[in-house]
Design a protein around this motif. Structure first.
Motif, PDB file in Angstrom:
ATOM      1  N   ALA B  86       0.983  -0.833  -0.364  1.00  0.00           N
ATOM      2  CA  ALA B  86       0.076  -0.349  -0.053  1.00  0.00           C
ATOM      3  C   ALA B  86       0.544   1.301   0.168  1.00  0.00           C
ATOM      4  CB  ALA B  86      -1.147  -0.020   1.432  1.00  0.00           C
ATOM      5  N   LEU B  87       0.739   2.340  -1.067  1.00  0.00           N
ATOM      6  CA  LEU B  87       1.597   3.685  -0.602  1.00  0.00           C
ATOM      7  C   LEU B  87       0.820   4.729  -1.335  1.00  0.00           C
ATOM      8  CD1 LEU B  87       3.723   1.950  -4.069  1.00  0.00           C
ATOM      9  CD2 LEU B  87       3.948   2.520  -2.179  1.00  0.00           C
ATOM     10  N   GLN B 120      -3.483   2.155  -3.002  1.00  0.00           N
ATOM     11  CA  GLN B 120      -3.156   2.612  -2.415  1.00  0.00           C
ATOM     12  C   GLN B 120      -3.549   2.956  -1.187  1.00  0.00           C
ATOM     13  OE1 GLN B 120      -5.117   6.302  -1.253  1.00  0.00           O
ATOM     14  NE2 GLN B 120      -3.587   6.999  -1.390  1.00  0.00           N
ATOM     15  N   GLY B 121      -3.039   3.875  -0.182  1.00  0.00           N
ATOM     16  CA  GLY B 121      -2.939   3.761   0.762  1.00  0.00           C
ATOM     17  C   GLY B 121      -1.531   4.024   2.025  1.00  0.00           C
ATOM     18  N   PRO B 122      -1.995   3.790   3.443  1.00  0.00           N
ATOM     19  CA  PRO B 122      -0.769   4.775   3.862  1.00  0.00           C
ATOM     20  C   PRO B 122      -0.080   3.335   3.656  1.00  0.00           C
ATOM     21  CG  PRO B 122      -2.873   4.842   5.437  1.00  0.00           C
ATOM     22  CD  PRO B 122      -3.430   3.781   4.150  1.00  0.00           C
TER      23      PRO B 122
END
Lengths: 324, 324
Positions: B86-87, B120-122
């Protein structure tokens, strides 16, 4: 409740199929002779893959379901999975129903929790799933051939319909919304169908980012094109919903968009030779899963949408992309 | 750069050991006859497992290293891994060095990237690793017996020393800090040693949460106790560091704490019968990895620390717990 208590209370059960399950540095699996191991991993992030308000029981179900769906697309039989979990805090009121939802679906598929990791952090659920498939029999994306029929399992678009209602861009009568919401929150992985299609389908993919986008993976891997009959595809959204909805101010183009690029469906798109139509029906009956023939594979590359009269239609449907 | 470009550019390489690698719904592995598959998963979260300022190349290394360390603790030979990522955004300037660091360590161990997921995410890195071990030969936590010797590989405490410097609770001369920092940011998984200890060690665990805590897992699983000679253990922190440091106002109790409960070491703690001392040395030489005998296993449960004179010492060292 500490980290190891948490694992013991909610995520440790005796291993029955694995040689060694939760509680050592590694789990140990012993694949049966002649079997290949199919492996897939999916990461679910709050706000991207699920809403923060979702029932944890349903989230537990969904986290495993999306992984089982990948095994289904390969025709693999589920064996085991690992769970890595980042949690803001060790909240029993969340963990208890989450683990119940997760393990209920796992039990239904004989898929054993064999290991994992827990850490403090923004909520993130990462499952890696293992299945077995007889050597050389996995369904791949690369096997579609010109002339093959193109099929889809179940229904498409309902999960996206629910999401749009949550987002406030659409509204729906309560009973329609609840049905669509169940599709979004508790998808059904087509595990039995995937296995029944071994030796029948030439290619398969699971539909997570929308039909057209995921079908694109088959076309690219197989070096072929496809024609999709939109008049058939349009009816893939749960039809009783659609009847209810004709009163709503909803263009047919909007319906079609839900079906073609809605996402979060976890149905299978697959191809099979025209000579295998009877075999596809047998697989459908065996797996108790509806399948619909929505088009065909063509030698010419590209994705072509046609209407009921076979006339070409514009194609402007995007696939879901986490970074687009 | 979209999701699929990102995967293609940074994380797709031809499969050489797997039957099928990145790019389908599942990867396919074919374990060799007579082999069991060892599986482990670890999730790394920014701010918990690494600092936001860490060099992405080193982070790529560490993310795989902590997983290979679990294979090492089972005596398994690395085969393949999956990467779920997750980026916050698709940042090439981060992805390029991250993937280089990750794949450099993977290549060094013949461990193939066979699949994954990006979202997509922390920032969150979840790797699941697969190794093979001859049936019945995996090193488990449960095999320690009273009378066994207790060993540790390499050095302990340096990673925690670096962390304390980052936190500002300690200071260190630059060359000492850099050496400790390398241990924290680029740990060395003891993969060769783990394999060399098959048939020699009776139990093993990798030290990620601190020696005493992880040793506790062996004791619990084996139903035994242990005595640890702190005068020996104390020298497990990289000794040239320690000499440099005698000038600092650092109590020997603080040194001991770094060694016994520092965490993030990724060394192996293992047990072996006294009759296997020569075999342990052979394994150490084969694997080019130092091992130190730090105590013994006792029938009486509990963990007993003793000083150079064999006198009991108080034990008040905690193990790392993500939710404690």
């Amino acid at each position: 409740m500490g980290e190891f208590d948490l694992i013991r209370r909610f995520f440790t059960r005796p291993a029955t199929r694995a040689v060694l399950g939760v509680g050592d540095d590694c789990a140990l699996l012993q694949p049966a002779a002649g079997m290949q191991l199919a492996i897939s991993t999916d990461m679910l992030v709050e706000g991207r893959h699920f809403l923060s308000t979702v029932d944890p029981f349903k989230l537990g179900h969904k986290a495993l379901a999306v992984n089982l769906s990948d095994l289904a697309a390969c025709g693999a039989r589920p064996l085991a999975f690992t769970l890595a979990l980042a949690l803001p805090r060790a909240d029993e009121a969340w963990l208890e129903p989450f683990s119940r939802g997760l393990l209920a679906l796992a039990d239904a598929h004989g898929c054993e929790l064999v290991g994992g990791d827990t850490t403090q952090g923004p909520l993130n659920i990462c499952i890696t799933v293992f299945g077995e498939v007889p050597r050389g029999q996995a369904l791949l994306r690369s096997g579609a051939r010109a002339g093959d029929d193109l099929y889809v399992s179940g229904t498409l678009g309902d999960a996206r319909l629910a999401l749009e209602v949550f987002r406030g861009t659409l509204s729906a009568p309560a009973e329609v919304f609840e049905q669509a919401r169940a599709r979004m929150e508790q998808p059904t992985p087509r595990v039995a169908l995937g296995q029944a299609l071994r030796g029948v389908a030439t290619a398969a993919v699971d539909i997570s980012d929308g039909l057209l986008g995921d079908l694109g993976h088959i076309l690219q891997a197989s070096g072929v094109g496809a024609r999709v009959d939109t008049s058939v595809a349009m009816n893939l959204i749960a039809s009783n919903n659609r009847a209810t909805w004709t009163s709503a101010a909803f263009s047919s183009e909007k319906w079609l968009e839900l079906v073609l690029s809605g996402g979060d469906d976890y149905e299978l798109a697959f191809t099979a030779p025209a000579s295998a139509r009877a075999a596809v029906q047998v697989a459908s009956v065996q797996a108790q899963t509806r399948v619909t023939r929505i088009g065909c594979i063509e030698a010419e590359t590209g994705l072509h949408l046609v209407d009921a009269q076979g006339q070409a239609m514009p194609h402007r449907y995007a696939s879901f992309d986490h970074f687009a």
